[in-house]
Scaffold this active site. Sequence first.
Site, PDB file in Angstrom:
ATOM      1  N   ASN A 165       7.389  38.326   1.004  1.00 42.08           N
ATOM      2  CA  ASN A 165       8.599  38.360   2.215  1.00 42.08           C
ATOM      3  C   ASN A 165       7.934  38.913   3.305  1.00 42.08           C
ATOM      4  O   ASN A 165       6.880  39.521   3.505  1.00 42.08           O
ATOM      5  CB  ASN A 165       9.407  39.146   1.616  1.00 42.08           C
ATOM      6  N   ILE A 166       8.460  38.163   4.538  1.00 39.95           N
ATOM      7  CA  ILE A 166       8.092  38.521   5.863  1.00 39.95           C
ATOM      8  C   ILE A 166       9.278  38.781   6.687  1.00 39.95           C
ATOM      9  O   ILE A 166       9.995  38.157   6.699  1.00 39.95           O
ATOM     10  CB  ILE A 166       7.484  37.438   6.413  1.00 39.95           C
ATOM     11  N   GLU A 167       9.137  40.282   7.163  1.00 40.78           N
ATOM     12  CA  GLU A 167      10.521  40.633   7.656  1.00 40.78           C
ATOM     13  C   GLU A 167      10.170  40.650   9.052  1.00 40.78           C
ATOM     14  O   GLU A 167       9.276  40.085   9.896  1.00 40.78           O
ATOM     15  CB  GLU A 167      10.521  42.222   7.344  1.00 40.78           C
TER      16      GLU A 167
ATOM     17  N   CYS B  35      12.213  35.508   2.243  1.00 35.90           N
ATOM     18  CA  CYS B  35      12.130  35.995   1.167  1.00 35.90           C
ATOM     19  C   CYS B  35      10.822  35.310   0.627  1.00 35.90           C
ATOM     20  O   CYS B  35      10.273  34.465   0.753  1.00 35.90           O
ATOM     21  CB  CYS B  35      13.206  35.763  -0.058  1.00 35.90           C
TER      22      CYS B  35
ATOM     23  N   GLU C 155      10.438  34.147  -2.328  1.00 37.66           N
ATOM     24  CA  GLU C 155      10.582  32.730  -3.089  1.00 37.66           C
ATOM     25  C   GLU C 155      10.659  31.819  -2.042  1.00 37.66           C
ATOM     26  O   GLU C 155       9.998  30.720  -2.221  1.00 37.66           O
ATOM     27  CB  GLU C 155      11.970  32.838  -3.861  1.00 37.66           C
TER      28      GLU C 155
ATOM     29  N   CYS D 257      17.436  36.286  -4.704  1.00 38.84           N
ATOM     30  CA  CYS D 257      18.791  36.492  -3.990  1.00 38.84           C
ATOM     31  C   CYS D 257      19.671  35.120  -3.834  1.00 38.84           C
ATOM     32  O   CYS D 257      18.871  34.169  -4.192  1.00 38.84           O
ATOM     33  CB  CYS D 257      18.619  36.833  -2.602  1.00 38.84           C
TER      34      CYS D 257
ATOM     35  N   CYS E 159      17.805  32.370  -1.716  1.00 37.55           N
ATOM     36  CA  CYS E 159      16.806  31.827  -2.577  1.00 37.55           C
ATOM     37  C   CYS E 159      17.223  30.961  -3.646  1.00 37.55           C
ATOM     38  O   CYS E 159      16.641  29.798  -3.834  1.00 37.55           O
ATOM     39  CB  CYS E 159      15.944  32.839  -2.965  1.00 37.55           C
TER      40      CYS E 159
END
Length: 137
Positions: free
Chosen positions: A46-48, A57, A59, A92, A95
């Site tokens: 995940n990369i925020e 996310c 996935e 989620c 995803c």
Amino acid sequence: MISQDLQDKLISLAKLAQEKAYVPYSNFPVGAAVLSDDGDIFTGCNIENVSYGLVNCGERTAVFKMMSEKGPKAKIKALAVSTQTDMPCTPCGACRQVIQEFSTPETVIIYKGPHGYTTVSMAELLPGAFTEFTPTH
Ligand code: THU
């Protein structure tokens, strides 16, 4: 179904990918590993973003890596998700819809449920999925 060995390999690669997560806002790293229909493995984390809604996310990062390398005919044979904590982590909703797009009836998803790692089909993960539509124009 895929062998237990392959499932274990995907889980350990997902764990490695999790270490790359960029999560300064949630501090909740997620890793994923995707096995393509022709046997290659792609990982993602995940990369925020400071603009919270722009998070990608783990996935989806892994699936998009697979699609951008393999092209539009690629399918997901299996996808494993891992988290750092003992907390269960299922993909989620967003995803699930993205994984669905590139799945087959044989696709399996491996995630940490309340009783350890569990393996489910895409139909179990997203029953009644929106899979097609007829344009009205
Ligand atoms: N997250 C994932 O990467 N995958 C999931 O299946 C659930 C949530 C991320 C999004 C965000 O960076 C953090 O976990 C907390 O929601």
